[in-house]
Design a protein around this motif. Structure first.
Motif, PDB file in Angstrom:
ATOM      1  N   ALA A 101       1.004  -1.008   0.397  1.00 53.57           N
ATOM      2  CA  ALA A 101      -0.087  -0.061  -0.277  1.00 53.57           C
ATOM      3  C   ALA A 101       0.770   1.623  -0.069  1.00 53.57           C
ATOM      4  CB  ALA A 101      -0.819  -0.234   1.237  1.00 53.57           C
ATOM      5  N   ALA A 102       1.486   1.425   0.620  1.00 52.55           N
ATOM      6  CA  ALA A 102       2.740   2.285   0.808  1.00 52.55           C
ATOM      7  C   ALA A 102       3.344   3.102  -0.746  1.00 52.55           C
ATOM      8  CB  ALA A 102       3.234   2.478   1.715  1.00 52.55           C
ATOM      9  N   ALA A 103       3.832   1.637  -0.703  1.00 51.20           N
ATOM     10  CA  ALA A 103       4.790   2.355  -2.713  1.00 51.20           C
ATOM     11  C   ALA A 103       3.668   2.429  -3.177  1.00 51.20           C
ATOM     12  CB  ALA A 103       4.911   0.599  -2.742  1.00 51.20           C
ATOM     13  N   ALA A 104       2.180   1.892  -3.783  1.00 56.67           N
ATOM     14  CA  ALA A 104       1.361   2.368  -4.727  1.00 56.67           C
ATOM     15  C   ALA A 104       1.298   3.581  -3.999  1.00 56.67           C
ATOM     16  CB  ALA A 104       0.062   1.220  -3.954  1.00 56.67           C
ATOM     17  N   VAL A 105       0.530   4.182  -3.044  1.00 56.69           N
ATOM     18  CA  VAL A 105       0.584   5.390  -2.407  1.00 56.69           C
ATOM     19  C   VAL A 105       1.553   6.094  -3.088  1.00 56.69           C
ATOM     20  CG1 VAL A 105       0.120   7.374  -0.603  1.00 56.69           C
ATOM     21  CG2 VAL A 105      -0.827   4.671  -0.624  1.00 56.69           C
ATOM     22  N   ARG A 106       2.664   5.726  -2.644  1.00 56.12           N
ATOM     23  CA  ARG A 106       4.606   6.675  -3.211  1.00 56.12           C
ATOM     24  C   ARG A 106       4.070   6.926  -4.894  1.00 56.12           C
ATOM     25  NH1 ARG A 106       8.260   3.453   0.783  1.00 56.12           N
ATOM     26  NH2 ARG A 106       7.365   4.798   2.485  1.00 56.12           N
ATOM     27  N   GLY A 107       3.801   5.771  -5.552  1.00 55.49           N
ATOM     28  CA  GLY A 107       3.684   5.856  -7.189  1.00 55.49           C
ATOM     29  C   GLY A 107       2.386   6.756  -7.342  1.00 55.49           C
ATOM     30  N   LEU A 108       0.962   6.734  -6.594  1.00 52.33           N
ATOM     31  CA  LEU A 108       0.109   7.433  -7.013  1.00 52.33           C
ATOM     32  C   LEU A 108       0.636   8.903  -6.783  1.00 52.33           C
ATOM     33  CD1 LEU A 108      -3.320   5.599  -5.831  1.00 52.33           C
ATOM     34  CD2 LEU A 108      -2.700   6.137  -7.784  1.00 52.33           C
ATOM     35  N   GLY A 109       1.144   9.300  -5.452  1.00 53.85           N
ATOM     36  CA  GLY A 109       2.134  10.810  -5.502  1.00 53.85           C
ATOM     37  C   GLY A 109       2.725  11.087  -6.189  1.00 53.85           C
ATOM     38  N   SER A 110       3.158  10.723  -6.749  1.00 52.27           N
ATOM     39  CA  SER A 110       4.492  10.898  -8.705  1.00 52.27           C
ATOM     40  C   SER A 110       3.141  11.125  -9.492  1.00 52.27           C
ATOM     41  CB  SER A 110       5.111   9.431  -8.819  1.00 52.27           C
ATOM     42  OG  SER A 110       6.201   9.830  -7.824  1.00 52.27           O
ATOM     43  N   LEU A 111       1.847  10.743  -9.610  1.00 55.43           N
ATOM     44  CA  LEU A 111       0.963  10.728 -10.907  1.00 55.43           C
ATOM     45  C   LEU A 111       0.652  12.202 -10.373  1.00 55.43           C
ATOM     46  CD1 LEU A 111      -0.113   7.392 -11.698  1.00 55.43           C
ATOM     47  CD2 LEU A 111       1.534   8.777 -12.708  1.00 55.43           C
ATOM     48  N   TRP A 112       0.146  12.273  -9.214  1.00 47.39           N
ATOM     49  CA  TRP A 112      -0.017  13.817  -8.470  1.00 47.39           C
ATOM     50  C   TRP A 112       0.749  14.916  -8.604  1.00 47.39           C
ATOM     51  CZ3 TRP A 112       0.913  17.038  -5.053  1.00 47.39           C
ATOM     52  CH2 TRP A 112      -0.357  17.833  -4.543  1.00 47.39           C
ATOM     53  N   GLU A 113       1.822  14.352  -8.661  1.00 49.14           N
ATOM     54  CA  GLU A 113       2.491  15.750  -8.674  1.00 49.14           C
ATOM     55  C   GLU A 113       3.109  15.622 -10.785  1.00 49.14           C
ATOM     56  OE1 GLU A 113       6.479  14.199  -7.370  1.00 49.14           O
ATOM     57  OE2 GLU A 113       5.766  14.919  -5.093  1.00 49.14           O
ATOM     58  N   ALA A 114       2.528  15.363 -11.115  1.00 48.50           N
ATOM     59  CA  ALA A 114       2.359  15.315 -12.428  1.00 48.50           C
ATOM     60  C   ALA A 114       1.142  15.564 -13.183  1.00 48.50           C
ATOM     61  CB  ALA A 114       2.818  13.978 -13.178  1.00 48.50           C
ATOM     62  N   GLY A 115       0.423  15.760 -12.472  1.00 44.91           N
ATOM     63  CA  GLY A 115      -0.923  16.551 -13.071  1.00 44.91           C
ATOM     64  C   GLY A 115      -1.978  15.920 -12.620  1.00 44.91           C
ATOM     65  N   VAL A 116      -2.167  14.582 -12.941  1.00 47.51           N
ATOM     66  CA  VAL A 116      -3.349  13.407 -12.902  1.00 47.51           C
ATOM     67  C   VAL A 116      -3.975  13.994 -11.483  1.00 47.51           C
ATOM     68  CG1 VAL A 116      -3.696  10.758 -12.641  1.00 47.51           C
ATOM     69  CG2 VAL A 116      -2.183  11.484 -13.624  1.00 47.51           C
ATOM     70  N   PRO A 117      -5.889  14.014 -12.140  1.00 47.52           N
ATOM     71  CA  PRO A 117      -6.174  13.940 -10.506  1.00 47.52           C
ATOM     72  C   PRO A 117      -6.723  13.057  -9.455  1.00 47.52           C
ATOM     73  CG  PRO A 117      -7.525  13.966 -12.687  1.00 47.52           C
ATOM     74  CD  PRO A 117      -6.169  13.814 -13.000  1.00 47.52           C
ATOM     75  N   ILE A 118      -6.420  12.194  -9.171  1.00 46.30           N
ATOM     76  CA  ILE A 118      -6.400  10.617  -7.973  1.00 46.30           C
ATOM     77  C   ILE A 118      -7.990  10.948  -8.207  1.00 46.30           C
ATOM     78  CG2 ILE A 118      -5.257   9.729  -6.785  1.00 46.30           C
ATOM     79  CD1 ILE A 118      -3.435  10.646  -9.097  1.00 46.30           C
ATOM     80  N   SER A 119      -8.173  12.086  -7.011  1.00 48.57           N
ATOM     81  CA  SER A 119      -9.286  11.707  -6.905  1.00 48.57           C
ATOM     82  C   SER A 119     -10.559  11.328  -7.350  1.00 48.57           C
ATOM     83  CB  SER A 119      -9.669  12.861  -5.215  1.00 48.57           C
ATOM     84  OG  SER A 119      -9.511  14.198  -5.905  1.00 48.57           O
ATOM     85  N   GLU A 120     -10.162  11.642  -8.856  1.00 47.44           N
ATOM     86  CA  GLU A 120     -11.730  11.728  -9.621  1.00 47.44           C
ATOM     87  C   GLU A 120     -11.287  10.666 -10.096  1.00 47.44           C
ATOM     88  OE1 GLU A 120     -11.400  15.665 -12.238  1.00 47.44           O
ATOM     89  OE2 GLU A 120     -10.894  16.511 -10.458  1.00 47.44           O
ATOM     90  N   SER A 121     -10.752   9.805 -10.475  1.00 49.45           N
ATOM     91  CA  SER A 121     -10.124   8.642 -11.456  1.00 49.45           C
ATOM     92  C   SER A 121     -10.143   7.284 -10.846  1.00 49.45           C
ATOM     93  CB  SER A 121      -8.228   8.781 -11.660  1.00 49.45           C
ATOM     94  OG  SER A 121      -7.427   9.684 -11.392  1.00 49.45           O
ATOM     95  N   ALA A 122     -10.186   6.859 -11.207  1.00 47.06           N
ATOM     96  CA  ALA A 122     -10.511   5.331 -11.090  1.00 47.06           C
ATOM     97  C   ALA A 122      -9.434   4.432 -11.044  1.00 47.06           C
ATOM     98  CB  ALA A 122     -11.770   4.567 -12.396  1.00 47.06           C
ATOM     99  N   ILE A 123      -8.969   3.302  -9.870  1.00 44.93           N
ATOM    100  CA  ILE A 123      -7.943   2.754 -10.082  1.00 44.93           C
ATOM    101  C   ILE A 123      -8.688   1.095 -10.228  1.00 44.93           C
ATOM    102  CG2 ILE A 123      -6.684   1.896  -8.199  1.00 44.93           C
ATOM    103  CD1 ILE A 123      -6.341   4.502  -9.295  1.00 44.93           C
ATOM    104  N   LEU A 124      -7.539   0.583 -11.321  1.00 47.70           N
ATOM    105  CA  LEU A 124      -8.029  -0.715 -11.959  1.00 47.70           C
ATOM    106  C   LEU A 124      -6.708  -1.600 -11.042  1.00 47.70           C
ATOM    107  CD1 LEU A 124      -9.460  -3.297 -13.221  1.00 47.70           C
ATOM    108  CD2 LEU A 124      -8.224  -2.411 -15.494  1.00 47.70           C
ATOM    109  N   LEU A 125      -7.166  -2.436  -9.806  1.00 52.28           N
ATOM    110  CA  LEU A 125      -5.871  -3.518  -8.873  1.00 52.28           C
ATOM    111  C   LEU A 125      -5.328  -4.999  -9.700  1.00 52.28           C
ATOM    112  CD1 LEU A 125      -3.634  -2.871  -6.960  1.00 52.28           C
ATOM    113  CD2 LEU A 125      -5.493  -3.463  -4.959  1.00 52.28           C
ATOM    114  N   ASP A 126      -4.870  -5.223 -10.200  1.00 51.41           N
ATOM    115  CA  ASP A 126      -4.968  -6.597 -10.056  1.00 51.41           C
ATOM    116  C   ASP A 126      -4.767  -7.435  -9.062  1.00 51.41           C
ATOM    117  OD1 ASP A 126      -3.914  -9.088 -11.197  1.00 51.41           O
ATOM    118  OD2 ASP A 126      -2.612  -8.597 -10.603  1.00 51.41           O
ATOM    119  N   GLY A 127      -5.377  -8.060  -9.158  1.00 47.14           N
ATOM    120  CA  GLY A 127      -5.311  -9.342  -7.960  1.00 47.14           C
ATOM    121  C   GLY A 127      -6.792  -9.573  -7.781  1.00 47.14           C
ATOM    122  N   SER A 128      -6.584 -10.280  -6.250  1.00 47.30           N
ATOM    123  CA  SER A 128      -8.025 -10.832  -5.663  1.00 47.30           C
ATOM    124  C   SER A 128      -8.825 -10.082  -4.401  1.00 47.30           C
ATOM    125  CB  SER A 128      -8.576 -12.072  -6.030  1.00 47.30           C
ATOM    126  OG  SER A 128      -7.192 -13.120  -5.012  1.00 47.30           O
TER     127      SER A 128
END
Length: 243
Positions: A101-128
């Motif tokens: 979870a921490a690594a994913a949040v750090r990655g999402l933080g990088s996207l946010w810094e690049a201008g991706v609207p994280i709170s408006e986005s839909a997340i597609l997560l691999d796994g069960s």
């Protein structure tokens, strides 16, 4: 039988309800050494109007040379992409679930810094299992899909980007520190190959090893101390509490 080719069918459906879809996949979860890496890949409708790179697959279905060619092509195809990391020391301290979870949040933080609207986005997560939401400060729209890395192009892209980045990191560790050469990370990337396990027995654990994972290999070694079976089992379980 040929490998299943990913499509954009799921992403198109999700983009009908959100302006951005972010595919997420982890790499290195089961390794004995090195960090866990989580790839995050964001696309919009305008991005998926362009075909994704030819030959894109789940990273586990590709050879090393093919992955290394597809990683930059996948990053160019996506709107933005990033890789988040959690170190071996963090995995020892907090457990693999929290560190995913921490690594994913750090990655999402990088996207946010690049201008991706994280709170408006839909997340597609691999796994069960949704290992991401417990690590978030505020909820996101997370869809968990088994084999999304195989079936969904945006998750396959995240998988390839993360795998190539982590493999390069493991090779670089070995190149920069000759004391790590016996573990042969350039070939096994920190996973439990026979050569890697033999080196752990003969050399002990390095600073890059997940020491709480090694008690079965180093039962009689002084390198790993005060680690009982309960601690090992806890380190290998999904811990859903936030970091």
């Amino acid at each position: 039988m040929s490998p299943v080719e990913p499509t954009l069918d799921v992403e198109r459906g999700m983009l009908g309800e959100a302006p951005v879809v972010i595919g997420i996949d982890e790499v290195g979860r089961g390794a004995l050494a090195g960090p866990v890496a989580v790839g995050v890949c964001a696309v919009r409708a305008i991005d998926i109007a362009v075909p994704f790179p030819e030959g894109l697959r789940d990273s586990k279905l590709l050879g090393e040379k093919k992955r290394e060619a597809l990683a930059p092509a996948s990053a160019e195809w996506a709107w933005h992409s990033a890789v988040g990391w959690a170190s071996a020391a963090e995995i020892d301290e907090f457990g693999i679930g929290k560190c995913l979870a921490a690594a994913a949040v750090r990655g999402l933080g990088s996207l946010w810094e690049a201008g991706v609207p994280i709170s408006e986005s839909a997340i597609l997560l691999d796994g069960s299992h949704d290992w991401l939401t417990p690590g978030l400060d505020s909820p996101l729209r997370v869809t968990v899909r088994p084999k999304a890395d195989r079936d969904c192009a945006v998750v396959a892209a995240a998988s390839v980007i993360a795998k190539v980045a982590r493999d390069a990191h493991m090779r670089d560790l070995e190149t920069r520190d000759e004391t790590l050469v016996p573990y042969a990370w350039s070939s096994n990337k920190g996973y439990g190959s026979a050569a890697h396990r033999a080196a752990i027995v003969s050399q002990g654990a390095s600073r890059e090893h997940r020491k709480t994972w090694l008690s079965r290999i180093l039962t009689d070694s002084v390198t790993v101390t005060a680690v009982d079976q309960g601690a090992v089992e806890e380190a290998n379980q999904i811990d859903t509490k936030p970091l």
